[in-house]
Design an enzyme around this catalytic site. Sequence first.
Site, PDB file in Angstrom:
ATOM      1  N   LYS A   1     -12.120 -56.313  -6.013  1.00 33.31           N
ATOM      2  CA  LYS A   1     -11.278 -57.488  -6.234  1.00 33.31           C
ATOM      3  C   LYS A   1      -9.822 -57.043  -6.323  1.00 33.31           C
ATOM      4  O   LYS A   1      -9.469 -56.216  -7.184  1.00 33.31           O
ATOM      5  CB  LYS A   1     -11.703 -58.149  -7.545  1.00 33.31           C
ATOM      6  CG  LYS A   1     -11.777 -59.665  -7.492  1.00 33.31           C
ATOM      7  CD  LYS A   1     -12.420 -60.182  -8.770  1.00 33.31           C
ATOM      8  CE  LYS A   1     -12.345 -61.693  -8.814  1.00 33.31           C
ATOM      9  NZ  LYS A   1     -12.809 -62.198 -10.113  1.00 33.31           N
TER      10      LYS A   1
HETATM   11  O1  G3P Z   1     -13.068 -64.841 -12.028  1.00 34.02           O
HETATM   12  C1  G3P Z   1     -11.917 -65.567 -11.787  1.00 34.02           C
HETATM   13  C2  G3P Z   1     -11.893 -66.992 -12.286  1.00 34.02           C
HETATM   14  O2  G3P Z   1     -13.138 -67.575 -12.144  1.00 34.02           O
HETATM   15  C3  G3P Z   1     -11.266 -67.182 -13.640  1.00 34.02           C
HETATM   16  O3  G3P Z   1     -11.569 -68.414 -14.232  1.00 34.02           O
HETATM   17  O4  G3P Z   1     -11.682 -69.894 -16.213  1.00 34.02           O
HETATM   18  O5  G3P Z   1     -10.269 -67.814 -16.301  1.00 34.02           O
HETATM   19  O6  G3P Z   1      -9.580 -69.781 -14.922  1.00 34.02           O
HETATM   20  P1  G3P Z   1     -10.728 -68.997 -15.483  1.00 34.02           P
END
Ligand code: G3P
Length: 218
Positions: free
Chosen positions: A84
Site C-alpha cells: 500500500k
Molecule cells: O484502510 C483505509 C480506509 O478504509 C480508512 O477508513 O474509516 O479510517 O476513513 P477510515
Amino acid sequence: MKFFIDTANIDEIKKAASYGFLDGVTTNPSLMAKEGISDQDGRIKAICALTSGPVSAEVLSTEPETMLAEARHLASLATNVVIKLPLTMTGLKTTKILANEDIHVNVTLVFSALQALLAAKAGAAYISPFVGRLDDTGVDGLGIVEDIQTIYSNYGYETEIIVASIRNPQHVLRAALLGADISTIPFSVINQLASHPMTQQGLATFLADHARAKEIKT
Ligand code: G3P
C-alpha cells in the site's frame, strides 16, 4: 464483488473468514496502532497465514529510496502481500518500479478521479478511494468512484477499485450497484450486512408457530 475486511485484528479476520465470503484484508498504520502494533512485520505474516487472498500492508517511508526498500521488504514477507503506497508523486514513481517487478500495489488515500487515473497509468493493481472521508467533507464519495469507473472503462485500465473508508451498509450497496470490484469493510459493518428487522421478525414468527403446532399435536 469481492469483500475485504479493513482491520489488523486477528480475531475479527478469523470471524469474518468463518462467514465464508472473505476475499482479502486491508490494513493501515492507524489500524495497526489500534492493535498496539508499531512493527507490523509479524502481524502481516500472521494475517497472510489466515487467508490466501491479498493482504495490503502500508509503507511508512515517504522518501523514494526508503519507500522502495520498505516496499520490497514487505513484499518478501508472504506471497499474498500487496504493497500500500500513498497517492503522492513518490508513491506513483515507486508504484511504477514495483509494477515492473510484478509486485502488486494498492495506491491509497485516493480522493479524486484524476488521482485514480494517475495510479492506473503507474500500473497500480488496486486503488483505494476513501468514500467515507469524502462524505465527511460534503463530497459524494461514491460519485468519485463512479467517475473512476467511467475513466477506467474509457481506457481499458485493469486496476481494481477497492471502495475504502466504508462506514455503513449503504456504502457497500452503492459500490455494488456501480460494479466496483471490491469493498473493504470494517468488521462492525460486515456484521450489519445480513441483518434486516423483518428477517428477525419473520424468523421469530416461524419458530413461534412451529412451537404452537407441536403443542397442539401433543
Ligand atoms: O484502510 C483505509 C480506509 O478504509 C480508512 O477508513 O474509516 O479510517 O476513513 P477510515
